[in-house]
Scaffold this motif. Structure first.
Motif, PDB file in Angstrom:
ATOM      1  N   ALA A  19      42.496  30.780  41.851  1.00  0.00           N
ATOM      2  CA  ALA A  19      42.065  30.177  43.114  1.00  0.00           C
ATOM      3  C   ALA A  19      41.191  31.127  43.929  1.00  0.00           C
ATOM      4  O   ALA A  19      40.303  30.689  44.675  1.00  0.00           O
ATOM      5  CB  ALA A  19      43.286  29.747  43.921  1.00  0.00           C
ATOM      6  N   SER A  20      41.452  32.429  43.794  1.00  0.00           N
ATOM      7  CA  SER A  20      40.672  33.414  44.554  1.00  0.00           C
ATOM      8  C   SER A  20      39.332  33.716  43.891  1.00  0.00           C
ATOM      9  O   SER A  20      38.576  34.548  44.372  1.00  0.00           O
ATOM     10  CB  SER A  20      41.471  34.713  44.690  1.00  0.00           C
ATOM     11  N   LYS A  21      39.055  33.025  42.774  1.00  0.00           N
ATOM     12  CA  LYS A  21      37.792  33.156  42.052  1.00  0.00           C
ATOM     13  C   LYS A  21      37.552  34.579  41.544  1.00  0.00           C
ATOM     14  O   LYS A  21      36.464  35.144  41.708  1.00  0.00           O
ATOM     15  CB  LYS A  21      36.622  32.684  42.920  1.00  0.00           C
ATOM     16  N   ALA A  22      38.595  35.146  40.957  1.00  0.00           N
ATOM     17  CA  ALA A  22      38.443  36.457  40.325  1.00  0.00           C
ATOM     18  C   ALA A  22      37.410  36.354  39.213  1.00  0.00           C
ATOM     19  O   ALA A  22      37.253  35.312  38.581  1.00  0.00           O
ATOM     20  CB  ALA A  22      39.786  36.917  39.758  1.00  0.00           C
ATOM     21  N   SER A  23      36.701  37.454  38.983  1.00  0.00           N
ATOM     22  CA  SER A  23      35.709  37.471  37.896  1.00  0.00           C
ATOM     23  C   SER A  23      36.397  37.504  36.535  1.00  0.00           C
ATOM     24  O   SER A  23      35.911  36.934  35.560  1.00  0.00           O
ATOM     25  CB  SER A  23      34.797  38.690  38.035  1.00  0.00           C
ATOM     26  N   GLY A  24      37.536  38.204  36.472  1.00  0.00           N
ATOM     27  CA  GLY A  24      38.287  38.314  35.227  1.00  0.00           C
ATOM     28  C   GLY A  24      39.733  38.651  35.530  1.00  0.00           C
ATOM     29  O   GLY A  24      40.041  39.229  36.577  1.00  0.00           O
ATOM     30  N   ILE A  25      40.634  38.290  34.614  1.00  0.00           N
ATOM     31  CA  ILE A  25      42.065  38.537  34.790  1.00  0.00           C
ATOM     32  C   ILE A  25      42.588  39.311  33.582  1.00  0.00           C
ATOM     33  O   ILE A  25      42.356  38.914  32.436  1.00  0.00           O
ATOM     34  CB  ILE A  25      42.850  37.222  34.938  1.00  0.00           C
ATOM     35  N   ILE A  26      43.271  40.419  33.856  1.00  0.00           N
ATOM     36  CA  ILE A  26      43.961  41.196  32.826  1.00  0.00           C
ATOM     37  C   ILE A  26      45.449  41.072  33.117  1.00  0.00           C
ATOM     38  O   ILE A  26      45.892  41.395  34.218  1.00  0.00           O
ATOM     39  CB  ILE A  26      43.518  42.666  32.854  1.00  0.00           C
ATOM     40  N   VAL A  27      46.227  40.596  32.157  1.00  0.00           N
ATOM     41  CA  VAL A  27      47.624  40.274  32.449  1.00  0.00           C
ATOM     42  C   VAL A  27      48.508  40.589  31.252  1.00  0.00           C
ATOM     43  O   VAL A  27      48.079  40.481  30.103  1.00  0.00           O
ATOM     44  CB  VAL A  27      47.749  38.778  32.841  1.00  0.00           C
ATOM     45  N   GLU A  28      49.739  40.979  31.530  1.00  0.00           N
ATOM     46  CA  GLU A  28      50.725  41.124  30.462  1.00  0.00           C
ATOM     47  C   GLU A  28      51.024  39.741  29.898  1.00  0.00           C
ATOM     48  O   GLU A  28      51.440  38.839  30.625  1.00  0.00           O
ATOM     49  CB  GLU A  28      52.003  41.761  31.005  1.00  0.00           C
ATOM     50  N   GLY A  29      50.799  39.570  28.622  1.00  0.00           N
ATOM     51  CA  GLY A  29      50.945  38.261  28.004  1.00  0.00           C
ATOM     52  C   GLY A  29      52.390  37.850  27.788  1.00  0.00           C
ATOM     53  O   GLY A  29      53.268  38.688  27.604  1.00  0.00           O
ATOM     54  N   LYS A  73      37.783  27.369  34.184  1.00  0.00           N
ATOM     55  CA  LYS A  73      37.106  27.754  35.433  1.00  0.00           C
ATOM     56  C   LYS A  73      36.073  28.862  35.196  1.00  0.00           C
ATOM     57  O   LYS A  73      35.450  29.351  36.141  1.00  0.00           O
ATOM     58  CB  LYS A  73      38.140  28.254  36.451  1.00  0.00           C
ATOM     59  N   GLY A  74      35.924  29.270  33.943  1.00  0.00           N
ATOM     60  CA  GLY A  74      34.961  30.319  33.617  1.00  0.00           C
ATOM     61  C   GLY A  74      35.468  31.718  33.868  1.00  0.00           C
ATOM     62  O   GLY A  74      34.680  32.665  33.966  1.00  0.00           O
ATOM     63  N   ILE A  75      36.797  31.876  33.964  1.00  0.00           N
ATOM     64  CA  ILE A  75      37.393  33.190  34.223  1.00  0.00           C
ATOM     65  C   ILE A  75      38.021  33.713  32.935  1.00  0.00           C
ATOM     66  O   ILE A  75      39.000  33.143  32.440  1.00  0.00           O
ATOM     67  CB  ILE A  75      38.465  33.112  35.329  1.00  0.00           C
ATOM     68  N   PRO A  76      37.481  34.775  32.349  1.00  0.00           N
ATOM     69  CA  PRO A  76      38.050  35.316  31.103  1.00  0.00           C
ATOM     70  C   PRO A  76      39.392  35.991  31.355  1.00  0.00           C
ATOM     71  O   PRO A  76      39.596  36.619  32.388  1.00  0.00           O
ATOM     72  CB  PRO A  76      36.994  36.329  30.656  1.00  0.00           C
ATOM     73  N   VAL A  77      40.296  35.844  30.397  1.00  0.00           N
ATOM     74  CA  VAL A  77      41.622  36.465  30.479  1.00  0.00           C
ATOM     75  C   VAL A  77      41.801  37.394  29.284  1.00  0.00           C
ATOM     76  O   VAL A  77      41.552  37.006  28.139  1.00  0.00           O
ATOM     77  CB  VAL A  77      42.738  35.401  30.486  1.00  0.00           C
ATOM     78  N   ILE A  78      42.240  38.621  29.561  1.00  0.00           N
ATOM     79  CA  ILE A  78      42.587  39.592  28.525  1.00  0.00           C
ATOM     80  C   ILE A  78      44.058  39.936  28.701  1.00  0.00           C
ATOM     81  O   ILE A  78      44.512  40.171  29.821  1.00  0.00           O
ATOM     82  CB  ILE A  78      41.720  40.867  28.647  1.00  0.00           C
TER      83      ILE A  78
END
Length: 332
Positions: A101-111, A127-132
């Protein structure tokens, strides 16, 4: 007097026209996406990465953040650190949703290997936000890549070390991490593969009960049901002290070799004191650096697609202070 008034009116009109022209030019430049070199536009379109943890405040996450911050400074991008303080799928998913919702460019998260997590990654992707994913994976999700230890290889490396230390025989109690079952499964797969070569090593577990979530409770339960247990393996991080306490409370005379998949300062101190035989270093700081570097490459479209996984080194840490065995970086 009249002449002065006329001059004042002319000057005022000129100033007004100048300001009007300036603001019109500014609006025109803004519409075209042009910024002034002397007065750059606020960084409203700057890249911003959000790193989300299941264990905010832990040694592991602090090290990851250290590396990530270093890489973010080098790339001059903004980075935020969010997360939950106890492994909590619902809370983690909420944090990802807020980042979207905050329109982050990318998200890195513990899967988390869970359908709800996969759906949230799908939402980010749409939403076009890559997740790693970092440290723990969600292989069935639409994440772009995984950065962290190869947990199966962790089991192999630790298994070989344990088998050598126990001379190929013994009843070994396993302390599980109920909040990360997929990580445990991979480590156990590696351990079992090694121990299958040694007919004298047997793995035993605590009662399969949700109430047995704490390492100390699991260790006590194993000691109750398997009095011939001769060693312990802690799959969960920061479980070393709890296992030591449980073992020591039962028998001060008997020394139980304890092996932990962890190298937090607390665990390292227990290793130095001889209360834990060995730990496992997973090089969390390197995970942080690599994850931000790879996210930057994705955002800049300089490396598309990324490799499926990027594995960081794994090392067995002993009281000698030396990392006896390591697995270097590789991808697959």
């Amino acid at each position: 007097m009249k002449k002065l008034i006329v001059i004042a009116i002319i000057v005022a009109s000129f100033v007004t026209l100048s300001f009007s022209f300036y603001y019109m030019l500014t609006i025109y430049q803004s519409d075209l996406g042009i910024t002034s070199a002397a007065e750059p536009m606020a960084n409203e379109h700057a890249q911003r990465i959000v790193i989300i943890s299941q264990e905010q405040g832990s040694f592991m996450m602090n090290e990851i953040q250290k590396g990530a911050r270093e890489a973010a400074e080098e790339h001059q991008i903004k980075i935020d650190f969010w997360g939950v303080y106890r492994s909590n799928l619902e809370g983690l998913i909420k944090q990802i949703d807020i980042a979207i919702a905050s329109k982050a460019s990318g998200i890195i998260v513990e899967g988390v290997d869970h359908p709800d997590f996969d759906l949230m990654v799908k939402k980010a992707t749409e939403k076009g936000i890559p997740v790693i994913t970092i440290n723990s994976d969600a292989p069935n999700s639409l994440r772009k890549s995984y950065i962290g230890s190869d947990h199966y290889q962790e089991g192999i490396i630790m298994g070989e070390y344990i088998a050598t230390q126990l001379k190929g025989k013994g009843v070994v109690g396993v302390i599980k991490n109920l909040s990360s079952p997929s990580t445990d499964e991979l480590r156990l797969k590696g351990l079992n593969e090694v121990f299958s070569k040694y007919g004298g090593i047997k793995l035993v577990f605590a009662t399969d009960d949700e109430e047995m979530s704490q390492p100390k409770m699991q260790a006590n339960d194993i000691l109750n049901h398997y009095p011939d247990v001769s060693a312990f393996i802690g799959l969960s991080t920061d479980s070393g002290e709890s296992i030591v306490q449980a073992a020591h409370s039962r028998s001060r005379a008997k020394n139980y070799p304890i092996f932990i998949f962890d190298d937090s300062p607390q665990t390292v101190m227990l290793i130095k004191n001889g209360q834990i035989q060995a730990g496992l270093s997973q090089h969390y700081e390197e995970m942080g650096i690599m994850s931000v570097n790879l996210m930057k490459r994705w955002l800049d479209a300089t490396q598309l697609p990324l490799e499926n996984s990027y594995f960081t080194p794994i090392s067995v840490v002993t009281s000698s202070g030396e990392e006896e065995k390591a697995l270097e970086n590789h991808s697959k």
